[in-house]
Motif scaffolding. Structure first.
Motif, short mmCIF file in Angstrom:
data_model
loop_
_atom_site.label_atom_id
_atom_site.label_comp_id
_atom_site.label_asym_id
_atom_site.label_seq_id
_atom_site.Cartn_x
_atom_site.Cartn_y
_atom_site.Cartn_z
N PRO A 65 -1.61 23.23 -15.61
CA PRO A 65 -2.16 22.14 -14.79
C PRO A 65 -1.34 20.85 -14.88
N TYR A 66 -0.77 20.57 -16.05
CA TYR A 66 0.03 19.36 -16.20
C TYR A 66 1.37 19.50 -15.48
N LEU A 67 1.99 20.68 -15.61
CA LEU A 67 3.24 20.92 -14.91
C LEU A 67 3.04 20.82 -13.40
N ASP A 68 1.90 21.34 -12.93
CA ASP A 68 1.63 21.35 -11.50
C ASP A 68 1.58 19.93 -10.94
N SER A 69 0.87 19.04 -11.63
CA SER A 69 0.78 17.66 -11.17
C SER A 69 2.12 16.95 -11.25
N LEU A 70 2.89 17.22 -12.31
CA LEU A 70 4.20 16.60 -12.45
C LEU A 70 5.14 17.07 -11.34
N ALA A 71 5.12 18.36 -11.04
CA ALA A 71 5.96 18.88 -9.96
C ALA A 71 5.54 18.29 -8.62
N ASP A 72 4.23 18.13 -8.42
CA ASP A 72 3.74 17.57 -7.17
C ASP A 72 4.21 16.13 -6.98
N VAL A 73 4.35 15.39 -8.06
CA VAL A 73 4.88 14.02 -7.95
C VAL A 73 6.27 14.05 -7.32
N ALA A 74 7.10 14.98 -7.77
CA ALA A 74 8.46 15.07 -7.25
C ALA A 74 8.49 15.51 -5.80
N THR A 75 7.76 16.59 -5.49
CA THR A 75 7.90 17.23 -4.18
C THR A 75 6.99 16.65 -3.11
N PHE A 76 5.81 16.19 -3.50
CA PHE A 76 4.84 15.74 -2.50
C PHE A 76 4.55 14.24 -2.55
N CYS A 77 5.20 13.54 -3.47
CA CYS A 77 5.09 12.07 -3.50
C CYS A 77 6.46 11.43 -3.25
N VAL A 78 7.40 11.68 -4.17
CA VAL A 78 8.71 11.04 -4.06
C VAL A 78 9.50 11.57 -2.87
N ALA A 79 9.59 12.89 -2.72
CA ALA A 79 10.41 13.47 -1.64
C ALA A 79 9.92 13.05 -0.25
N PRO A 80 8.62 13.12 0.08
CA PRO A 80 8.19 12.66 1.40
C PRO A 80 8.44 11.16 1.61
N ALA A 81 8.26 10.37 0.56
CA ALA A 81 8.51 8.94 0.68
C ALA A 81 9.97 8.66 1.00
N VAL A 82 10.88 9.35 0.30
CA VAL A 82 12.31 9.19 0.58
C VAL A 82 12.63 9.72 1.98
N LEU A 83 11.99 10.80 2.38
CA LEU A 83 12.19 11.35 3.73
C LEU A 83 11.83 10.32 4.79
N VAL A 84 10.69 9.66 4.62
CA VAL A 84 10.29 8.61 5.56
C VAL A 84 11.30 7.46 5.53
N TYR A 85 11.68 7.03 4.33
CA TYR A 85 12.62 5.91 4.20
C TYR A 85 13.94 6.25 4.88
N ALA A 86 14.48 7.43 4.63
CA ALA A 86 15.78 7.80 5.19
C ALA A 86 15.71 7.92 6.71
N THR A 87 14.60 8.48 7.22
CA THR A 87 14.46 8.64 8.66
C THR A 87 14.34 7.29 9.36
N VAL A 88 13.54 6.41 8.79
CA VAL A 88 13.37 5.07 9.37
C VAL A 88 14.66 4.27 9.25
N ASP A 89 15.34 4.40 8.11
CA ASP A 89 16.59 3.66 7.91
C ASP A 89 17.65 4.03 8.94
N ALA A 90 17.62 5.28 9.41
CA ALA A 90 18.58 5.69 10.43
C ALA A 90 18.35 4.95 11.75
N ALA A 91 17.09 4.57 12.02
CA ALA A 91 16.78 3.85 13.26
C ALA A 91 16.76 2.35 13.05
N TRP A 92 16.25 1.92 11.90
CA TRP A 92 16.20 0.50 11.55
C TRP A 92 16.98 0.30 10.25
N PRO A 93 18.30 0.15 10.33
CA PRO A 93 19.09 0.01 9.09
C PRO A 93 18.51 -1.06 8.18
#
Length: 239
Positions: A65-93
């Protein structure tokens, strides 16, 4: 000397750990290929479901259960946030000199997404892990909707930032979401896999199908859910 985890972790934990690695790779490629990063986030969602299946049949561990939450931080918190940032940055540098409202929104909203995602995962591990429902939008669902939106070819900064802002609140709301039944999880898994493997076939049909299913559950899940028939179940804690 063997690593400390030898004999303490099982096959399900290996899948969970691979999920965390997928999150890192998604972050790495987001600035060069946002749609590939989106596919990796969606692949992480498949791994997130698969580790539960493996644990059910091969057994889990105390660390799971602890590993699951830690992995989710990487894949479902940080990665989507960076995905949004990178996509928006391409349109609004992004430029902090001078600091503009667009730049502030592009930096702050993904950061808040990560922060509220971490809070939501901590609350889930402490209070909801043994229940048939959870309070707040699951980080997996939020990441799936964001990833499938980008993979559908929707790169509009306003759409992505408004969606991110909505999830900042929804992940820590008191709205109750029931756990998916096995058959429904299997359907979502198949659509996930097709969206990852052949995202551009038939006019991006599978990413759009995944986005539609995700939004349907986001909106209707707390109110209606299939429980052996068309049974209407009201699950809002404050209704």
């Amino acid at each position: 000397m063997l690593p400390r985890f030898v004999g303490r972790l099982g096959p399900a934990d290996a899948v969970t750990t691979a999920n965390a690695a997928l999150g890192f790779v998604a972050v790495v490629v987001a600035f060069s290929d946002v749609e590939l990063a989106a596919r990796l986030v969606l692949l992480g969602a498949i791994a997130d479901g698969l580790d539960g299946v493996v644990a059910r049949y091969a057994g889990g561990s105390q660390v799971g259960p602890y590993l699951d939450s830690l992995a989710d931080v990487a894949t479902f918190c940080v990665a989507p946030a960076v995905l949004v940032y990178a996509t928006v940055d391409a349109a609004w540098p992004v430029s902090f000199d001078p600091l503009t409202a667009k730049t502030a929104a592009t930096a702050v909203l993904p950061a808040l997404f990560v922060a509220m995602g971490v809070v939501r995962l901590g609350m889930y591990t402490a209070y909801d892990a043994g229940d048939e429902f959870t309070e707040g939008v699951p980080t997996t669902l939020a990441a799936t909707i964001i990833g499938s939106t980008v993979l559908c070819g929707v790169h509009d900064p306003t759409v992505l930032l408004v969606g991110t802002a909505a999830f900042v609140y929804l992940m820590v709301s008191t709205i109750r979401y029931p756990d998916l039944l096995a058959r429904d999880a299997l359907l979502m898994g198949v659509v996930h896999a097709l969206a990852v493997l052949i995202p551009y076939q038939f006019g991006r049909t599978f990413p759009w199908a995944l986005l539609t299913l995700g939004l349907a559950y986001l909106v209707a899940g707390p109110l209606f859910y299939w429980r052996g028939g068309w049974v209407v179940t009201k699950l809002y804690g404050n209704a």
